[in-house]
Design a protein around this motif. Structure first.
Motif, PDB file in Angstrom:
ATOM      1  N   GLU A  16       0.835  -1.194   0.000  1.00 54.53           N
ATOM      2  CA  GLU A  16       0.000   0.000   0.000  1.00 54.53           C
ATOM      3  C   GLU A  16       0.876   1.252   0.000  1.00 54.53           C
ATOM      4  OE1 GLU A  16      -3.328   0.122  -0.217  1.00 54.53           O
ATOM      5  OE2 GLU A  16      -3.380  -2.064  -0.344  1.00 54.53           O
ATOM      6  N   SER A  17       0.420   2.265  -0.705  1.00 55.18           N
ATOM      7  CA  SER A  17       1.126   3.538  -0.732  1.00 55.18           C
ATOM      8  C   SER A  17       0.811   4.305   0.555  1.00 55.18           C
ATOM      9  CB  SER A  17       0.674   4.348  -1.944  1.00 55.18           C
ATOM     10  OG  SER A  17       1.305   5.586  -1.966  1.00 55.18           O
ATOM     11  N   THR A  21      -1.730   9.223  -4.138  1.00 52.32           N
ATOM     12  CA  THR A  21      -0.977   9.762  -5.270  1.00 52.32           C
ATOM     13  C   THR A  21      -1.927  10.105  -6.402  1.00 52.32           C
ATOM     14  OG1 THR A  21      -0.614   7.536  -6.115  1.00 52.32           O
ATOM     15  CG2 THR A  21       1.108   8.467  -4.726  1.00 52.32           C
ATOM     16  N   ASN A  22      -1.520  11.054  -7.212  1.00 49.68           N
ATOM     17  CA  ASN A  22      -2.291  11.484  -8.368  1.00 49.68           C
ATOM     18  C   ASN A  22      -2.030  10.528  -9.523  1.00 49.68           C
ATOM     19  OD1 ASN A  22      -3.828  12.915 -10.126  1.00 49.68           O
ATOM     20  ND2 ASN A  22      -2.619  14.803 -10.021  1.00 49.68           N
ATOM     21  N   GLN A  23      -3.032  10.240 -10.310  1.00 52.18           N
ATOM     22  CA  GLN A  23      -2.875   9.330 -11.444  1.00 52.18           C
ATOM     23  C   GLN A  23      -2.104   9.980 -12.594  1.00 52.18           C
ATOM     24  OE1 GLN A  23      -3.398   6.253 -11.472  1.00 52.18           O
ATOM     25  NE2 GLN A  23      -4.685   5.970  -9.678  1.00 52.18           N
ATOM     26  N   HIS A 103      10.183  12.554  -9.327  1.00 56.32           N
ATOM     27  CA  HIS A 103       9.532  11.440  -8.656  1.00 56.32           C
ATOM     28  C   HIS A 103       9.935  10.082  -9.223  1.00 56.32           C
ATOM     29  CE1 HIS A 103       7.033  12.547 -12.106  1.00 56.32           C
ATOM     30  NE2 HIS A 103       6.792  11.254 -12.208  1.00 56.32           N
ATOM     31  N   ARG A 104      10.775  10.069 -10.236  1.00 61.59           N
ATOM     32  CA  ARG A 104      11.173   8.810 -10.871  1.00 61.59           C
ATOM     33  C   ARG A 104      12.447   8.253 -10.226  1.00 61.59           C
ATOM     34  NH1 ARG A 104      11.585  11.619 -16.519  1.00 61.59           N
ATOM     35  NH2 ARG A 104      12.894  12.795 -15.127  1.00 61.59           N
ATOM     36  N   LYS A 178       1.565  14.388   7.029  1.00 59.33           N
ATOM     37  CA  LYS A 178       0.156  14.512   7.402  1.00 59.33           C
ATOM     38  C   LYS A 178      -0.589  15.207   6.266  1.00 59.33           C
ATOM     39  CE  LYS A 178       0.636  13.735  12.039  1.00 59.33           C
ATOM     40  NZ  LYS A 178       0.882  12.388  12.228  1.00 59.33           N
ATOM     41  N   VAL A 179      -1.510  14.487   5.633  1.00 59.66           N
ATOM     42  CA  VAL A 179      -2.300  15.039   4.536  1.00 59.66           C
ATOM     43  C   VAL A 179      -3.708  15.249   5.031  1.00 59.66           C
ATOM     44  CG1 VAL A 179      -3.112  14.651   2.197  1.00 59.66           C
ATOM     45  CG2 VAL A 179      -0.865  13.824   2.866  1.00 59.66           C
ATOM     46  N   ASP A 180      -4.191  16.477   4.932  1.00 56.66           N
ATOM     47  CA  ASP A 180      -5.558  16.779   5.379  1.00 56.66           C
ATOM     48  C   ASP A 180      -6.519  16.864   4.221  1.00 56.66           C
ATOM     49  OD1 ASP A 180      -4.791  16.886   8.032  1.00 56.66           O
ATOM     50  OD2 ASP A 180      -4.260  19.011   7.896  1.00 56.66           O
TER      51      ASP A 180
END
Length: 180
Positions: A16-17, A21-23, A103-104, A178-180
Motif C-alpha cells: 500500500e502507498s 498519489t495522483n494518477q 519522482h522517478r 500529514k495530509v488533510d
C-alpha cells in the motif's frame, strides 16, 4: 524456485502507498547537474566500491595468484559495511532527487549503487594488466568472463540493497507526512 516465489508472491499482501498519489504524473523540472544520471552513476558507484577495495585486492590475489585467503570473518564485516554504504548512498541520492522534484527514483536508486559493478570490472582489467601475466588469448577471455560475471553479481547486490533502502526511506518519509 520460480514457481515457489510466484506462489508466495501472489499470496502476499499488496503493498500500500503511504499517501494518496495522483494518477497524472507531474512534469519533472530541469534537474541540477548533481542529480542527472551520468554524475549520479559515477558518484554512487565509487563509494560502495571504495568500501571493499582493500579486501578486494586480497580476494583477487587469492583467486588468481594462488594465495591463501583465511580471513572470512573480516570478509563478513566488509560485506556488512558494503551493504550499509550502498543503503546510505542510495538514500542520499534518492533524497537529492526528490528534493529536485523528480519522482522517478525507482531505477535511479538501483543504478546509482549498481554502478559499483562497473568499477569492479575496471579494477579487474587493471589487475589483469598490472599483476597477472597470462599468455595467450584463452586465459584472458576466461579471466574477463569470470570477472564480468562477478561484477554483474556485485552490481546486482549493490543495486538491490540500494533500491530496498530507498524504498524503505521513501515509504518512511511519505508515511510521516500529514495530509488533510
Amino acid at each position: 524456485l520460480v514457481f515457489l516465489g510466484a506462489y508466495f508472491g501472489l499470496k502476499s499482501a499488496k503493498m500500500e502507498s503511504p499517501t494518496k498519489t495522483n494518477q497524472i504524473a507531474r512534469v519533472v523540472p530541469p534537474l541540477p547537474w548533481n542529480v542527472k544520471m551520468p554524475f549520479a552513476f559515477l558518484l554512487g558507484g565509487i563509494l560502495p566500491f571504495g568500501s571493499v577495495c582493500i579486501e578486494l585486492a586480497f580476494i583477487m590475489s587469492a583467486l588468481w595468484l594462488h594465495q591463501m585467503y583465511y580471513v572470512f570473518g573480516f570478509l563478513l564485516v566488509v560485506g556488512c559495511i558494503l551493504a550499509a554504504t550502498c543503503a546510505q548512498v542510495s538514500m542520499v541520492m534518492t533524497y537529492l532527487q526528490l528534493c529536485a522534484e523528480d519522482h522517478r527514483w525507482w531505477w535511479s536508486s538501483f543504478w546509482t549503487t549498481a554502478s559499483g559493478g562497473a568499477y569492479l570490472f575496471a579494477y579487474a582489467v587493471w589487475f589483469l594488466s598490472s599483476r597477472l601475466s597470462m599468455a595467450g588469448l584463452l586465459p584472458v577471455v576466461v579471466y574477463l568472463t569470470y570477472m564480468g560475471m562477478i561484477s554483474i553479481v556485485f552490481g546486482l547486490f549493490c543495486g538491490s540493497v540500494g533500491f530496498l533502502a530507498s524504498l524503505w526511506f521513501t515509504r518512511t518519509i511519505y508515511g510521516a507526512v500529514k495530509v488533510d
